[in-house]
Design a protein around this motif. Sequence first.
Motif, PDB file in Angstrom:
ATOM      1  N   GLU A  32      26.758  43.164  48.326  1.00  0.00           N
ATOM      2  CA  GLU A  32      28.186  43.181  48.007  1.00  0.00           C
ATOM      3  C   GLU A  32      28.394  43.559  46.535  1.00  0.00           C
ATOM      4  OE1 GLU A  32      32.161  40.410  48.771  1.00  0.00           O
ATOM      5  OE2 GLU A  32      30.216  39.452  48.672  1.00  0.00           O
ATOM      6  N   ARG A  33      29.556  44.155  46.274  1.00  0.00           N
ATOM      7  CA  ARG A  33      29.867  44.542  44.891  1.00  0.00           C
ATOM      8  C   ARG A  33      31.073  43.741  44.456  1.00  0.00           C
ATOM      9  NH1 ARG A  33      27.678  49.630  44.565  1.00  0.00           N
ATOM     10  NH2 ARG A  33      29.183  50.423  43.114  1.00  0.00           N
ATOM     11  N   VAL A  34      30.862  42.834  43.524  1.00  0.00           N
ATOM     12  CA  VAL A  34      31.983  41.996  43.109  1.00  0.00           C
ATOM     13  C   VAL A  34      32.274  42.154  41.621  1.00  0.00           C
ATOM     14  CG1 VAL A  34      31.513  40.239  44.880  1.00  0.00           C
ATOM     15  CG2 VAL A  34      30.633  39.917  42.580  1.00  0.00           C
ATOM     16  N   ALA A  35      33.547  42.007  41.305  1.00  0.00           N
ATOM     17  CA  ALA A  35      33.961  41.979  39.908  1.00  0.00           C
ATOM     18  C   ALA A  35      34.388  40.551  39.597  1.00  0.00           C
ATOM     19  CB  ALA A  35      35.131  42.927  39.695  1.00  0.00           C
ATOM     20  N   LEU A  36      33.957  40.064  38.445  1.00  0.00           N
ATOM     21  CA  LEU A  36      34.366  38.733  38.004  1.00  0.00           C
ATOM     22  C   LEU A  36      35.396  38.930  36.908  1.00  0.00           C
ATOM     23  CD1 LEU A  36      31.244  36.513  37.223  1.00  0.00           C
ATOM     24  CD2 LEU A  36      33.095  36.031  38.813  1.00  0.00           C
ATOM     25  N   VAL A  37      36.563  38.385  37.110  1.00  0.00           N
ATOM     26  CA  VAL A  37      37.592  38.539  36.083  1.00  0.00           C
ATOM     27  C   VAL A  37      38.170  37.166  35.761  1.00  0.00           C
ATOM     28  CG1 VAL A  37      38.161  40.850  36.961  1.00  0.00           C
ATOM     29  CG2 VAL A  37      39.540  38.898  37.665  1.00  0.00           C
ATOM     30  N   GLY A  38      38.891  37.101  34.669  1.00  0.00           N
ATOM     31  CA  GLY A  38      39.509  35.837  34.295  1.00  0.00           C
ATOM     32  C   GLY A  38      39.748  35.812  32.806  1.00  0.00           C
ATOM     33  N   PRO A  39      40.580  34.880  32.358  1.00  0.00           N
ATOM     34  CA  PRO A  39      40.866  34.834  30.927  1.00  0.00           C
ATOM     35  C   PRO A  39      39.620  34.483  30.111  1.00  0.00           C
ATOM     36  CG  PRO A  39      41.871  32.970  32.078  1.00  0.00           C
ATOM     37  CD  PRO A  39      41.298  33.862  33.113  1.00  0.00           C
TER      38      PRO A  39
ATOM     39  N   ILE B 120      27.186  42.447  40.353  1.00  0.00           N
ATOM     40  CA  ILE B 120      28.194  41.550  39.781  1.00  0.00           C
ATOM     41  C   ILE B 120      28.582  42.118  38.426  1.00  0.00           C
ATOM     42  CG2 ILE B 120      28.672  39.201  38.964  1.00  0.00           C
ATOM     43  CD1 ILE B 120      26.391  38.228  40.610  1.00  0.00           C
ATOM     44  N   VAL B 121      29.817  42.456  38.276  1.00  0.00           N
ATOM     45  CA  VAL B 121      30.260  43.014  36.993  1.00  0.00           C
ATOM     46  C   VAL B 121      31.355  42.135  36.418  1.00  0.00           C
ATOM     47  CG1 VAL B 121      31.294  44.998  35.835  1.00  0.00           C
ATOM     48  CG2 VAL B 121      29.701  45.365  37.707  1.00  0.00           C
ATOM     49  N   ILE B 122      31.153  41.665  35.213  1.00  0.00           N
ATOM     50  CA  ILE B 122      32.227  40.959  34.523  1.00  0.00           C
ATOM     51  C   ILE B 122      33.114  42.039  33.926  1.00  0.00           C
ATOM     52  CG2 ILE B 122      32.828  39.401  32.643  1.00  0.00           C
ATOM     53  CD1 ILE B 122      30.185  38.013  33.057  1.00  0.00           C
TER      54      ILE B 122
ATOM     55  N   ASP C 178      34.030  45.577  46.261  1.00  0.00           N
ATOM     56  CA  ASP C 178      34.385  45.024  47.569  1.00  0.00           C
ATOM     57  C   ASP C 178      35.327  43.840  47.390  1.00  0.00           C
ATOM     58  OD1 ASP C 178      32.589  46.756  48.861  1.00  0.00           O
ATOM     59  OD2 ASP C 178      30.920  45.424  48.369  1.00  0.00           O
ATOM     60  N   ARG C 179      35.091  43.092  46.332  1.00  0.00           N
ATOM     61  CA  ARG C 179      35.862  41.867  46.153  1.00  0.00           C
ATOM     62  C   ARG C 179      36.003  41.558  44.664  1.00  0.00           C
ATOM     63  NH1 ARG C 179      33.994  36.190  47.933  1.00  0.00           N
ATOM     64  NH2 ARG C 179      31.984  37.215  47.887  1.00  0.00           N
ATOM     65  N   VAL C 180      37.166  41.059  44.318  1.00  0.00           N
ATOM     66  CA  VAL C 180      37.403  40.625  42.941  1.00  0.00           C
ATOM     67  C   VAL C 180      37.478  39.098  42.964  1.00  0.00           C
ATOM     68  CG1 VAL C 180      38.978  40.724  40.975  1.00  0.00           C
ATOM     69  CG2 VAL C 180      38.720  42.730  42.451  1.00  0.00           C
ATOM     70  N   LEU C 181      36.722  38.460  42.076  1.00  0.00           N
ATOM     71  CA  LEU C 181      36.756  36.999  41.981  1.00  0.00           C
ATOM     72  C   LEU C 181      37.484  36.625  40.701  1.00  0.00           C
ATOM     73  CD1 LEU C 181      32.979  36.366  42.766  1.00  0.00           C
ATOM     74  CD2 LEU C 181      34.870  36.358  44.374  1.00  0.00           C
ATOM     75  N   VAL C 182      38.513  35.840  40.828  1.00  0.00           N
ATOM     76  CA  VAL C 182      39.278  35.447  39.632  1.00  0.00           C
ATOM     77  C   VAL C 182      38.886  34.022  39.260  1.00  0.00           C
ATOM     78  CG1 VAL C 182      41.550  35.264  38.582  1.00  0.00           C
ATOM     79  CG2 VAL C 182      41.190  36.862  40.474  1.00  0.00           C
TER      80      VAL C 182
ATOM     81  N   GLU D 294      41.252  32.730  42.758  1.00  0.00           N
ATOM     82  CA  GLU D 294      41.685  33.726  43.744  1.00  0.00           C
ATOM     83  C   GLU D 294      40.507  34.627  44.050  1.00  0.00           C
ATOM     84  OE1 GLU D 294      44.954  36.151  42.354  1.00  0.00           O
ATOM     85  OE2 GLU D 294      46.316  34.450  42.323  1.00  0.00           O
ATOM     86  N   GLN D 295      40.480  35.191  45.246  1.00  0.00           N
ATOM     87  CA  GLN D 295      39.480  36.210  45.553  1.00  0.00           C
ATOM     88  C   GLN D 295      39.998  37.132  46.639  1.00  0.00           C
ATOM     89  OE1 GLN D 295      35.956  34.898  47.651  1.00  0.00           O
ATOM     90  NE2 GLN D 295      36.783  32.825  47.687  1.00  0.00           N
ATOM     91  N   GLY D 296      39.568  38.366  46.578  1.00  0.00           N
ATOM     92  CA  GLY D 296      40.007  39.339  47.574  1.00  0.00           C
ATOM     93  C   GLY D 296      39.865  40.733  47.003  1.00  0.00           C
ATOM     94  N   SER D 297      40.279  41.728  47.776  1.00  0.00           N
ATOM     95  CA  SER D 297      40.202  43.088  47.250  1.00  0.00           C
ATOM     96  C   SER D 297      41.288  43.250  46.182  1.00  0.00           C
ATOM     97  CB  SER D 297      40.430  44.093  48.380  1.00  0.00           C
ATOM     98  OG  SER D 297      41.792  44.058  48.761  1.00  0.00           O
ATOM     99  N   HIS D 298      41.117  44.260  45.359  1.00  0.00           N
ATOM    100  CA  HIS D 298      42.064  44.545  44.294  1.00  0.00           C
ATOM    101  C   HIS D 298      43.495  44.618  44.856  1.00  0.00           C
ATOM    102  CE1 HIS D 298      43.784  46.749  40.888  1.00  0.00           C
ATOM    103  NE2 HIS D 298      44.148  47.694  41.718  1.00  0.00           N
ATOM    104  N   ASP D 299      43.665  45.381  45.942  1.00  0.00           N
ATOM    105  CA  ASP D 299      45.007  45.566  46.503  1.00  0.00           C
ATOM    106  C   ASP D 299      45.573  44.266  47.066  1.00  0.00           C
ATOM    107  OD1 ASP D 299      44.949  48.197  45.817  1.00  0.00           O
ATOM    108  OD2 ASP D 299      44.155  48.875  47.743  1.00  0.00           O
TER     109      ASP D 299
END
Length: 288
Positions: free
Chosen positions: A78-85, A240-242, A253-257, A265-270
């Motif tokens: 899986e390809r996930v992005a980790l985002v957050g403040p 996993i990309v921050i 595939d999925r963004v993890l907030v 929150e988690q899900g696709s960008h859209d």
Amino acid sequence: LYKPVRDLGRLAAKFSRAGVSAQRVAEILDLQPEIEDAHDAIELVRPAGEIVFENVSFAYAGGKPVLEGLNLRIAAGERVALVGPSGAGKSTLVNLLLRLYEPSAGRVLIDGIDIRRYRRDSLRREIGIVLQENLLFGTSVRENIAYGRPDAPPQAVEAAARAARAHEFIVDLPEGYDTELGERGTTLSGGQRQRLCLARALVKEPAILAMDEPTASIDPVSARLITEAVGRVHRGRTLIVIAHDLADMSAYDRVLVLDGGRLVEQGSHDALLRQRGAYLALVERRHA
Ligand code: ATP
């Protein structure tokens, strides 16, 4: 006779200084690492790359909790992005995955096995890592790439460099792959250094690639090349990309907030944009 006798006196001073230095070196060599392998630790060999955080809590020594009861499953490939403040705990999550620190509660699993059961060197071998600021050594370009896998044959080094879109600028250097780099690679631009470090990670052909804001402080052209390269090369492996700039988020595939050490929150960008929650707020702040 005068000079040899004077030199002898200096030699005595040198000896005593060397003695003190040797003692310091010995003290460092004697230090026990804080995290050690279990006596029956196993090798992590060519994992599928599934990652699970199970109820993970963590605080740095003397600090407040950074992660609290975090539950997270990243499927193999899986390809996930980790985002957050800032300060949400994104880098900490990667630190725990690399077992640079141990969770204070809960477990981190790769392919269903607690990473504490794996030998740490095998864990590092199977996880490629690209940070925002990477250290280059004052050796040749080839050695800098092969650092990820010292037994890599020249063809593998070049293949990794091509995949990381570094080959093009390397062959333009005065001595190509044999060009020596200055302290911390001062002869290269930030974007070139970053592509070299991606090649260093890729030469290991890692099952898991973790990148901490790899394009944060480099020129837009290099940033695009890196994003493209990762998209192409690492397909089928866990990524996993921050992400900071929240550009090209549809590549995941999925963004993890993450916020306050929790997955909010988690899900696709859209899908996340449609939720009109924390993710949308982050995106709006980036583009404000
Ligand atoms: P950023 O987007 O700013 O990089 P982040 O989400 O990656 O933030 P972390 O770097 O994981 O956040 O930091 C989470 C918290 O842990 C912060 O409050 C930070 O100050 C603290 N922290 C991070 N590294 C250490 C450390 N080595 N020692 C002590 N505290 C730390």
